[in-house]
Motif scaffolding. Structure first.
Motif, PDB file in Angstrom:
ATOM      1  N   HIS A 106      41.609  31.699  53.542  1.00 41.30           N
ATOM      2  CA  HIS A 106      41.146  32.441  52.372  1.00 41.30           C
ATOM      3  C   HIS A 106      40.976  31.481  51.200  1.00 41.30           C
ATOM      4  O   HIS A 106      41.876  30.703  50.897  1.00 41.30           O
ATOM      5  CB  HIS A 106      42.166  33.537  52.021  1.00 41.30           C
ATOM      6  CG  HIS A 106      41.677  34.513  51.015  1.00 41.30           C
ATOM      7  ND1 HIS A 106      42.499  35.109  50.084  1.00 41.30           N
ATOM      8  CD2 HIS A 106      40.439  35.007  50.778  1.00 41.30           C
ATOM      9  CE1 HIS A 106      41.806  35.926  49.338  1.00 41.30           C
ATOM     10  NE2 HIS A 106      40.551  35.885  49.736  1.00 41.30           N
ATOM     11  N   LEU A 116      46.457  31.849  55.746  1.00 40.77           N
ATOM     12  CA  LEU A 116      47.181  33.117  55.771  1.00 40.77           C
ATOM     13  C   LEU A 116      47.786  33.364  57.144  1.00 40.77           C
ATOM     14  O   LEU A 116      47.219  32.987  58.166  1.00 40.77           O
ATOM     15  CB  LEU A 116      46.243  34.264  55.406  1.00 40.77           C
ATOM     16  CG  LEU A 116      45.522  34.171  54.054  1.00 40.77           C
ATOM     17  CD1 LEU A 116      44.711  35.431  53.807  1.00 40.77           C
ATOM     18  CD2 LEU A 116      46.499  33.927  52.919  1.00 40.77           C
ATOM     19  N   ASP A 120      50.788  38.501  55.391  1.00 35.43           N
ATOM     20  CA  ASP A 120      50.276  38.080  54.081  1.00 35.43           C
ATOM     21  C   ASP A 120      49.309  39.128  53.541  1.00 35.43           C
ATOM     22  O   ASP A 120      48.479  39.671  54.277  1.00 35.43           O
ATOM     23  CB  ASP A 120      49.558  36.735  54.177  1.00 35.43           C
ATOM     24  CG  ASP A 120      50.529  35.577  54.360  1.00 35.43           C
ATOM     25  OD1 ASP A 120      51.748  35.821  54.316  1.00 35.43           O
ATOM     26  OD2 ASP A 120      50.060  34.436  54.538  1.00 35.43           O
ATOM     27  N   CYS A 122      46.772  39.856  50.056  1.00 38.62           N
ATOM     28  CA  CYS A 122      46.159  39.413  48.798  1.00 38.62           C
ATOM     29  C   CYS A 122      45.486  40.613  48.141  1.00 38.62           C
ATOM     30  O   CYS A 122      44.736  41.343  48.800  1.00 38.62           O
ATOM     31  CB  CYS A 122      45.115  38.326  49.041  1.00 38.62           C
ATOM     32  SG  CYS A 122      45.785  36.744  49.550  1.00 38.62           S
ATOM     33  N   LEU A 124      42.827  41.514  45.234  1.00 41.96           N
ATOM     34  CA  LEU A 124      41.793  40.870  44.422  1.00 41.96           C
ATOM     35  C   LEU A 124      41.111  41.902  43.534  1.00 41.96           C
ATOM     36  O   LEU A 124      40.679  42.953  44.011  1.00 41.96           O
ATOM     37  CB  LEU A 124      40.739  40.213  45.315  1.00 41.96           C
ATOM     38  CG  LEU A 124      41.254  39.112  46.227  1.00 41.96           C
ATOM     39  CD1 LEU A 124      40.918  39.417  47.672  1.00 41.96           C
ATOM     40  CD2 LEU A 124      40.675  37.774  45.833  1.00 41.96           C
ATOM     41  N   HIS A 130      35.311  35.051  46.406  1.00 41.02           N
ATOM     42  CA  HIS A 130      36.241  34.567  47.432  1.00 41.02           C
ATOM     43  C   HIS A 130      35.534  34.523  48.775  1.00 41.02           C
ATOM     44  O   HIS A 130      34.438  35.070  48.950  1.00 41.02           O
ATOM     45  CB  HIS A 130      37.491  35.451  47.496  1.00 41.02           C
ATOM     46  CG  HIS A 130      37.272  36.791  48.126  1.00 41.02           C
ATOM     47  ND1 HIS A 130      37.925  37.199  49.263  1.00 41.02           N
ATOM     48  CD2 HIS A 130      36.463  37.816  47.782  1.00 41.02           C
ATOM     49  CE1 HIS A 130      37.545  38.412  49.595  1.00 41.02           C
ATOM     50  NE2 HIS A 130      36.665  38.821  48.711  1.00 41.02           N
ATOM     51  N   TYR A 181      44.248  36.880  41.359  1.00 41.83           N
ATOM     52  CA  TYR A 181      44.647  37.607  42.553  1.00 41.83           C
ATOM     53  C   TYR A 181      46.173  37.674  42.580  1.00 41.83           C
ATOM     54  O   TYR A 181      46.857  36.929  41.884  1.00 41.83           O
ATOM     55  CB  TYR A 181      44.131  36.929  43.834  1.00 41.83           C
ATOM     56  CG  TYR A 181      44.702  35.557  44.097  1.00 41.83           C
ATOM     57  CD1 TYR A 181      45.843  35.389  44.882  1.00 41.83           C
ATOM     58  CD2 TYR A 181      44.102  34.414  43.566  1.00 41.83           C
ATOM     59  CE1 TYR A 181      46.375  34.127  45.124  1.00 41.83           C
ATOM     60  CE2 TYR A 181      44.627  33.157  43.800  1.00 41.83           C
ATOM     61  CZ  TYR A 181      45.759  33.020  44.579  1.00 41.83           C
ATOM     62  OH  TYR A 181      46.286  31.773  44.805  1.00 41.83           O
ATOM     63  N   PHE A 183      49.384  37.587  45.421  1.00 41.01           N
ATOM     64  CA  PHE A 183      49.626  37.170  46.796  1.00 41.01           C
ATOM     65  C   PHE A 183      51.059  37.533  47.182  1.00 41.01           C
ATOM     66  O   PHE A 183      52.010  37.144  46.497  1.00 41.01           O
ATOM     67  CB  PHE A 183      49.395  35.663  46.932  1.00 41.01           C
ATOM     68  CG  PHE A 183      49.621  35.126  48.320  1.00 41.01           C
ATOM     69  CD1 PHE A 183      49.256  35.846  49.443  1.00 41.01           C
ATOM     70  CD2 PHE A 183      50.212  33.881  48.502  1.00 41.01           C
ATOM     71  CE1 PHE A 183      49.457  35.345  50.720  1.00 41.01           C
ATOM     72  CE2 PHE A 183      50.422  33.361  49.769  1.00 41.01           C
ATOM     73  CZ  PHE A 183      50.045  34.102  50.887  1.00 41.01           C
ATOM     74  N   ASP A 238      51.205  32.071  41.535  1.00 41.35           N
ATOM     75  CA  ASP A 238      50.468  30.814  41.444  1.00 41.35           C
ATOM     76  C   ASP A 238      51.098  29.949  40.359  1.00 41.35           C
ATOM     77  O   ASP A 238      52.020  30.366  39.648  1.00 41.35           O
ATOM     78  CB  ASP A 238      48.979  31.061  41.159  1.00 41.35           C
ATOM     79  CG  ASP A 238      48.742  31.817  39.860  1.00 41.35           C
ATOM     80  OD1 ASP A 238      49.556  31.666  38.927  1.00 41.35           O
ATOM     81  OD2 ASP A 238      47.746  32.543  39.763  1.00 41.35           O
TER      82      ASP A 238
END
Length: 352
Positions: A106, A116, A120, A122, A124, A130, A181, A183, A238
């Protein structure tokens, strides 16, 4: 385990077989791959909705329209086609990428590729570019698409009753930054409730049984609640949000006795540097942040408990009831007692 899920998602669809052949040709002899591409008809590919980045520009912004969404629902749940070439795209709706089995790659806009693994997830927001690539036979990724209005109704309705940490998650999705995003890594848990929610969403949408649209909204709400309830274990921040999240977590644990000096020492910073860092990362100074957290906790206790106002005052760290009442009125234009009464009156109206 949900009966019927594996049988449906592991079955090969026509376009998946095409993408797998394309992938294998590209891995092989370059001359043979070019010859294979030359035999393809671009117009036919576009008509079929197939993506071949080596033949034509594939960037697209998908809107809140069919065929993404059915006419009768604001939520769509699809399996991401295995071996689809990675291509950047964006959409005008929110998307939840859920890895059920195998692995996926990803990339969010200009960021490095994320590898990933099962569990997992995500989330968005709209407008974020993406790409997603699933390159194995057992790679099962479920995409949950939500119209913006539905996302705000489900996710933010849950967040509105939570604490200051919730605002962090809201801001992460509403600031419209290039790489926005959220995660979550949930695959290390023995509890498979999250996986169950994802599989149930897919089957409800796939089979279109009676009331499936209402069931989808409940399952999405359940997924969000589970992610928020266990964010300490699941959420992977992040680099840009790590400091802010650490500050929020500190306040969550030390709201009753937190001071700027103690917090700065906890993070091994000088008081002046920590004060500037808090302001830079949250937009509020430490005192403002602490007051907001305490008052939001007070609101939740007023709504959900039978504790007396004086007891709530002590729990959240105020030593003076008059000072607490004054700050509460300044923030919400009503006293704690009035707030509790209004909330209970609204609940009674909803039950009529």
């Amino acid at each position: 385990m949900i009966e019927g899920f594996d049988e449906i998602v592991l079955a090969w669809e026509k376009h998946e077989l095409f993408y797998k052949e394309l992938y294998e040709k590209k891995k092989g002899n370059p001359a043979e791959y070019r010859r294979f591409l030359s035999q393809l008809n671009v117009e036919d590919l576009r008509e079929e909705g197939l993506v071949v980045p080596d033949l034509y520009d594939t960037f697209e912004i998908y809107g809140e329209t069919t065929p993404i969404f059915d006419l009768n629902t604001d939520i769509a749940v699809w399996k991401h086609s295995r071996y689809t070439p990675a291509y950047l795209h964006a959409h005008r709706y929110f998307e939840i990428v859920c890895v059920v089995s195998g692995h996926a790659r990803h990339r969010v806009s200009g960021e490095a590729v994320m590898e990933l693994q099962p569990g997992d997830i995500c989330i968005l927001p709209d407008g974020v570019c993406h790409s997603l690539e699933v390159i194995s036979d057992d790679g099962i990724v479920i995409n949950v698409m939500l119209k913006k209005s539905t996302f705000q109704y489900t996710f933010f309705d849950i967040l509105s009753s939570d604490n200051l940490l919730s605002r962090f998650f809201q801001d992460a999705l509403l600031e419209h930054k290039e790489n926005n995003y959220l995660f979550f890594r949930t695959g290390n848990e023995e509890d498979d409730t999250i996986e169950y929610c994802i599989k149930a969403m897919f089957l409800n949408y796939y089979k279109h049984r009676k009331y499936y649209d209402k069931m989808l909204k409940h399952l999405v709400s359940c997924l969000f609640i589970l992610l928020l309830r266990n964010y300490n274990k699941y959420y992977i921040p992040d680099k840009n949000s790590q400091k802010e999240l650490k500050i929020m977590r500190y306040l969550q644990e030390h709201y009753a006795d937190a001071t700027l000096e103690h917090a700065a020492a906890y993070f091994n910073y000088s008081t002046s540097y920590f004060s500037r860092m808090v302001k830079h990362n949250t937009g509020c100074n430490f005192t403002e942040l602490l007051v907001k957290y305490r008052l939001e906790l007070a609101c939740r206790l007023l709504r959900e408990s039978r504790l007396k106002v004086g007891e709530i005052c002590e729990i959240i760290g105020y030593r003076n009831l008059e000072h607490f009442n004054r700050q509460f009125r300044k923030e919400f234009d009503r006293t704690p007692t009035q707030y509790r009464r209004e909330h209970r009156d609204n609940v009674k109206k909803d039950q009529i």
